[in-house]
Design a protein around this motif. Structure first.
Motif, short mmCIF file in Angstrom:
data_model
loop_
_atom_site.label_atom_id
_atom_site.label_comp_id
_atom_site.label_asym_id
_atom_site.label_seq_id
_atom_site.Cartn_x
_atom_site.Cartn_y
_atom_site.Cartn_z
N GLU A 1 0.64 -1.22 -0.06
CA GLU A 1 0.07 0.13 -0.02
C GLU A 1 0.88 1.23 0.11
O GLU A 1 0.62 2.24 -0.41
N PHE A 2 2.00 1.02 0.55
CA PHE A 2 2.83 2.40 0.57
C PHE A 2 3.22 2.66 -0.71
O PHE A 2 3.46 3.70 -1.33
N ASN A 3 3.72 1.49 -1.35
CA ASN A 3 4.36 1.75 -2.81
C ASN A 3 3.25 2.19 -3.73
O ASN A 3 3.36 2.97 -4.59
N GLU A 4 1.93 1.70 -3.46
CA GLU A 4 0.81 2.10 -4.22
C GLU A 4 0.46 3.62 -4.02
O GLU A 4 0.19 4.34 -4.85
N LEU A 5 0.71 3.91 -2.67
CA LEU A 5 0.56 5.40 -2.33
C LEU A 5 1.47 6.16 -3.22
O LEU A 5 1.49 7.45 -3.61
N LEU A 6 2.89 5.78 -3.36
CA LEU A 6 3.88 6.54 -3.81
C LEU A 6 3.46 6.68 -5.39
O LEU A 6 3.71 7.77 -5.86
#
Length: 726
Positions: free
Chosen positions: A593-598
């Motif tokens: 999710e963090f990568n998706e957020l980025l």
DNA sequence: TAGTTCTGTCATAGC
DNA sequence: AGGCTATGACAGAAC
């Protein structure tokens, strides 16, 4: 007013005290002119402390429970306790009976309360039986301020049975000691609240430090008729006088001291208890139904878990009860029971020198050749018990010195073992520290094994659960489940993110302050270590944390300053770099999710680097906090383990001492048997064998043979050679 | 002002 | 290999 006061103090008060000793309460106010203020106000002024109060209202103040460790009141508290113990000990030394006495102890408190006192199983002390140290106790009693009332109330459990009295009094002392330690207070309260409706007396007292603060009242041993009764009116002086004449022969010389400026009344309707605590006398007709009183008594007996003794339930006259000869006859039984009790209580007393040789009428004679050990361990000379007739024999005196040689052959191994054990004991300071260790063990054994009180949630477990919850939680729920331990400055947050952050800050606060922030709280955790640790480092609190009062440091630094400082740097950096999402998300989102957020945002390389740094630092910060708490728990566990091992060691030392005693006992028995066998041996001419020339020996096949000592020496040398060859 | 404690951060190892 | 956690070490702030 002064003249009136003097008149009262020299006349009526003295008489009132006498009445109070009989259990008669007199309301002197009723004899005063109506225009005068209440008597206690006359004497003590309107701020007198003779207001009745309930025991539990004294809690936390008078009993020392709430006394600050550095409070000067503590000295008074312990002094009072000591004096009280002396007083009670003196009381127990009196001829016991089955009657109930009430100790009227004056309480002079700032809250204008006077203590009530409960009945207790005490001897029917007439005034001459009062301890001679009573005068020395008065001061302490006056200073007790009702504390004694509560403590003495503990002894009310054992009403009407001497066995109960002798058994429960020490228990009460232990209870009180527990209370001193701040434990079990509720238990103590509940233990005594069962008899809230009994034995509550208005106290008499003298704030001026005069005498007769301590009073004993005859109380119905069966029904506890000194239960405060509502609406009961004062007894007339004439009635009291008549009762005095009828029932008691008072020796006025037994009250040599002039009466204190004492007063016996309380202001009515000041407390709820007062309303229920009217004047009462055992001589007065019982307002309550006898059935109620009997029920109360039975309840009390059931609480005491004792078999009711020979109680004349039909008696309504407490005086009759108190003088019931059938009850008095129980004294012998009680004394016997007390003796048994006292014996039981000395199970492991260092002074215990009697092994369980039942009913041995033989005198204790000095042991031969083992007095050193006996003196060391306090052992009983069993040979003296087994062979008393030989103890004083001159021949045996000489023989025993010689007979040790064969015995040494028999007991060498055991003796060596014993010596080694003794040496070990001395090395370990066993004899010196045994008492303290045992004391410690006794103290600590009252509870459960601390070692077994580990929290079911292990640190690693909490970590695992935390991290798993973190990684498995969705972006919408991470702040509720797994995102513990980090908060960020919400100044730059978008509205929804700001809310998210704000709602999260208390969790962060709790997380950060869970155990290591406040030393005092941590100390409390230490104190309650056996209750269970809180290993939920990363667990979100179940309910929103209320604003807890933080001690000096926390209140000055948190939440604003501390949070600003903690969340400041990365937040400021993120703000400066215009990072479009919160630091909580940066830190707590799962990787995916963090990568998706980025990917949602077009971030520059510098922004990406900063975001990854924030994430790394944030996670590391939580990890560091967890690590420190885990380390702390490890230390605490080790501390508990040390305590447990210490207790175990004490137990083993005690077991070793018991084994030593057993060994010594067996050795003495063998010695005695040896002497008996040897003394009965006769040669062909019917003469006894000389112990200097002959000795008994065990053979390898288990037989016992009589051998000349020179042959014995040769044999021993032979055996030594064999051993060397081997 | 020095010492202590708490906390954050870094580096690093290990999984 | 990358991510994460654990932990020792260090520094700064607060008391």
């Amino acid at each position: 007013m002064l003249s009136l006061k003097k008149y009262l103090t020299e006349g009526l008060i003295q008489f009132t005290i006498l009445l109070s000793l009989m259990g008669v309460r007199v309301d002197l106010d009723s004899y005063l002119p109506s225009h005068l203020p209440p008597l206690h106000e006359i004497i003590l002024g309107p701020t007198s402390a003779y207001t009745q109060t309930q025991f539990h209202s004294l809690r936390g103040t008078s009993d020392g429970y709430g006394v600050h460790p550095k409070s000067v009141d503590l000295d008074q508290f312990f002094t009072s306790r000591r004096l009280l113990s002396r007083m009670r000990a003196l009381d127990r030394l009196q001829v016991p009976s089955t009657e109930l006495d009430a100790w009227l102890v004056h309480r002079e408190a700032e809250s204008s309360v006077s203590s009530a006192q409960t009945g207790s199983s005490r001897s029917t002390d007439s005034p001459q039986n009062l301890p001679t140290s009573e005068s020395s106790l008065r001061d302490s009693l006056e200073n007790e301020q009702g504390r004694e009332s509560e403590e003495l109330g503990a002894s009310a459990q054992c009403e009407n049975t001497e066995l109960g009295k002798e058994e429960i009094d020490p228990i009460d002392i232990l209870w009180l000691q527990d209370i001193d330690l701040g434990a079990g207070r509720e238990d103590f309260e509940s233990r005594h609240n069962h008899k809230d409706n009994e034995d509550v007396w208005e106290s008499l007292g003298d704030s001026s430090g005069s005498e007769n603060v301590e009073h004993r009242l005859l109380v119905d041993g069966e029904t506890g008729e000194n239960v405060p009764q509502e609406g009961q009116t004062a007894m007339s002086l004439a009635e009291c006088l008549s009762l005095l004449d009828d029932n008691f022969q008072f020796d006025s010389s037994e009250f040599p001291a002039p009466p204190p400026t004492n007063i016996l009344d309380t202001e009515p309707d000041q407390t709820g208890l007062e309303q229920a605590d009217g004047l009462l006398s055992p001589f007065l007709p019982n307002i309550e139904t006898p059935l109620d009183l009997e029920e109360q008594w039975q309840d009390l007996m059931s609480l005491m878990d004792m078999q009711p003794m020979d109680i004349n339930s039909s008696s309504e006259d407490p005086l009759y009860l108190s003088m019931d000869p059938s009850l008095q006859q129980n004294e012998g039984i009680h004394q016997t029971a007390f003796q048994g009790c006292s014996q039981n209580m000395s199970v492991y007393s260092p002074t215990m020198e009697h092994f369980p040789v039942p009913d041995s009428p033989l005198p204790q004679l000095s042991s031969h050749n083992s007095t050193d050990l006996n003196s060391t361990f306090g052992f009983t000379n069993f040979s003296g018990i087994l062979f008393p007739s030989q103890q004083n024999s001159t021949a045996n005196v000489t023989a025993t010195n010689v007979l040790q040689d064969p015995l040494s052959g028999i007991l060498d191994e055991a003796l060596l073992d014993e010596i080694s054990l003794m040496e070990l004991a001395l090395e370990e300071g066993f004899s010196q520290i045994q008492a303290s260790q045992l004391q410690e063990e006794l103290d600590s054994d009252s509870g459960l094994s601390l070692d077994s009180h580990r929290s079911p949630v292990s640190p690693s477990g909490s970590e695992t659960s935390s991290s798993s919850s973190c990684s498995s939680s969705s972006s919408s729920s991470f702040s509720e489940e797994g995102a513990v331990g980090y908060s960020s400055d919400s100044e730059m947050m978008e509205p929804e993110e700001s809310e998210e952050s704000i709602s999260y800050q208390p969790e962060y606060s709790k997380f950060c302050r869970m155990s290591s922030e406040d030393p005092s709280r941590f100390q409390r955790l230490l104190f309650l270590e056996h209750v269970g640790h809180n290993h939920t480092y990363n667990m979100v609190p179940d309910e929103p944390e209320e604003e807890q009062p933080q001690p000096a440091r926390g209140s000055s630094r948190r939440p604003s300053v501390f949070l600003d400082r903690q969340a400041g740097r990365d937040e400021q950096r993120a703000r400066a770099m215009k990072i479009p999402f919160s630091n909580e998300k940066i830190i707590n989102l799962p990787v995916e999710e963090f990568n998706e957020l980025l990917t949602k945002y077009q971030l520059t390389e510098a922004q990406l680097c900063l975001v990854r740094d924030i994430r790394r630092r944030g996670k590391n910060k939580m990890a560091a906090q967890n690590c420190r708490k885990r380390k702390l728990d490890t230390i605490l566990n080790l501390e508990q383990e040390v305590k447990r091992l210490s207790r175990e060691r004490s137990s083993q030392l005690r077991e070793k001492g018991e084994n030593l005693r057993s060994l010594q006992r067996m050795k003495q028995e063998v010695e005695s048997l040896y002497q008996e066998v040897f003394s009965q041996l006769r040669d062909q001419e019917g003469r006894p064998y000389s112990p200097q020339r002959y000795a008994l020996h065990y053979t390898s096949n288990g037989n016992i043979v009589l051998m000349p000592r020179n042959a014995e020496g040769q044999q021993s040398r032979r055996s030594e050679r064999k051993d060397r060859r081997k």
